[in-house]
Design a protein around this motif. Structure first.
Motif: not given
Ligand SMILES: Cc1cc2nc3c(=O)[nH]c(=O)nc-3n(C[C@H](O)[C@H](O)[C@H](O)COP(=O)(O)OP(=O)(O)OC[C@H]3O[C@@H](n4cnc5c(N)ncnc54)[C@H](O)[C@@H]3O)c2cc1C
Length: 341
Positions: A12-16, A118-126, A252-263
């Motif tokens: 994640g290359a957001g501000p965090t 992990i600085a993935g914010g709201i996840g890979a969001f759409t 709004g947006f749908i965010s998903a932790l995606g694969a990160i949730a499986e770790w």
């Protein structure tokens, strides 16, 4: 070419994530950033580049895109590699000399690392899409669920759909840009900041735009481009066809932790649980920013930066227990050309 082993791989290359990269460099730790968007800046770049931010230390008022520019310059001064357009989809865990060795995997590459932030914010969001049949055909033809450049709406008749902060903010920010703004919301309760709601209600009362509650979008019309819409009042069932050039759903947006949730990370309501050191339940994996939870957590740029500093300093100590956790003061550091007091 196999990637080299870094001390810290930042997802994640957001501000965090950007501030984490800065701190890694300041501590002399090697790092890399990975992001599935094609630009750095996370939500600031993707969702509100043209909005002013007022609550970041040191800046009484700054455009989101300008803040990202400064953060990227600060973060990348030690030339940490940034891998954009790559979604992290997997993590392998091994060990080397009794220490964990992680491999962060994207669709295109594998990145070995001694620790992970992990600085993935709201996840890979759409953005949440309009619930209309064939909605996809209107993208690029007047349907915009993200506003990157408000000048796209210059002189246009715009339909805004939604009742949250983004819809209200754009109703204000498109004043003087769009030719006409109609904003509809399916109920008369709003999830937006009260001051902005009041501002929009005043603009509507003054005839500078139109705000209608209990109206929903039923259909988009046009051939090559959007030419109009049919909206329906969900109380009276009245239908109305309105000519518009652009439709801007802000649902709004749908965010998903995606694969990160499986770790195997401890997750609470879609957020990663961390300790006071920003450590997750997996030794060597730290997390910071909007993606984490702990008692009292605030989802702000300022708190994300602070958490990134805590996470990186503890990651440095985790990798090398001889390294101090306390970073010292940047104002005294040789790395910045300063001499120690
Ligand atoms: C409209 C709006 C206005 C706001 N205004 C303010 C404000 O005035 N002040 C304030 O302090 N905060 C504000 N915020 C909140 C602020 O933007 C967030 O707190 C901040 O962006 C969090 O930063 P982050 O780096 O943790 O996450 P994000 O900004 O969400 O960045 C996370 C990055 O991780 C990437 N990512 C996620 N999953 C993966 C994956 N699997 N693989 C690769 N990359 C991945 C994403 O693509 C994204 O770029 C606002 C938010 C919104 C939506």
């Amino acid at each position: 070419m196999p990637q080299d082993v870094k001390d810290i791989t930042i997802i994640g290359a957001g501000p965090t994530g950007l501030f984490g990269a800065f701190y890694a460099g300041m501590r002399g730790a090697s790092c890399r950033l990975i992001d599935n968007l094609d630009q750095v800046g996370g939500q600031l770049t993707a969702l509100y580049p043209e909005k002013y931010i007022f609550d970041v230390a040191g800046f009484p008022k700054i455009l989101a895109k300008e803040l990202v520019k400064g953060m990227a310059e600060q973060a990348l001064q030690w030339k940490a590699p940034v891998h954009l357009g790559q979604k992290v989809i997997g993590l392998q865990r091994a060990s080397e000399n009794g220490k964990p060795l992680f491999t962060v995997m994207t669709e295109g590459d594998e990145y070995p690392s001694r620790s992970v932030l992990i600085a993935g914010g709201i996840g890979a969001f759409t953005p949440r899409k309009l619930p209309l049949k064939d909605v996809d055909r209107w993208y690029g033809r007047g349907l915009h669920d993200r506003i990157l450049d408000p000048s796209v709406f210059a002189g246009k008749r715009v339909l805004l759909v939604g009742g949250g902060d983004s819809a209200f903010d754009w109703a204000v920010n498109l004043q003087g840009v769009a030719h006409r703004i109609l904003m509809i919301h399916r109920r008369d309760g709003f999830r937006a900041h009260a001051a902005t709601v009041k501002q929009v209600q005043e603009l509507s009362a003054a005839g500078k735009m139109e705000l209608r509650t209990f109206w929903e979008l039923k259909e988009i019309h046009g051939d090559d481009r959007i030419e109009g819409v049919t909206i329906v009042n969900n109380k009276t069932k009245e239908h109305e066809r309105v000519p518009v050039d652009c439709v801007v759903p802000q649902l709004g947006f749908i965010s998903a932790l995606g694969a990160i949730a499986e770790w195997g990370l401890e997750i609470e309501q879609g957020e990663i649980k961390v300790s006071q050191t920003m450590a997750t339940n997996i030794p060597g994996i730290f997390a910071a920013g909007d993606i984490i939870t702990y008692p009292g957590k605030l989802k702000l740029i300022a708190t994300g930066a602070s958490e990134a500093a805590i996470a990186v300093n503890h990651a440095v100590h985790f990798i090398n227990p001889a390294a101090k956790i306390e970073p010292g003061h940047s104002s005294n550091m040789a790395i910045f050309g300063q001499s120690e007091d």
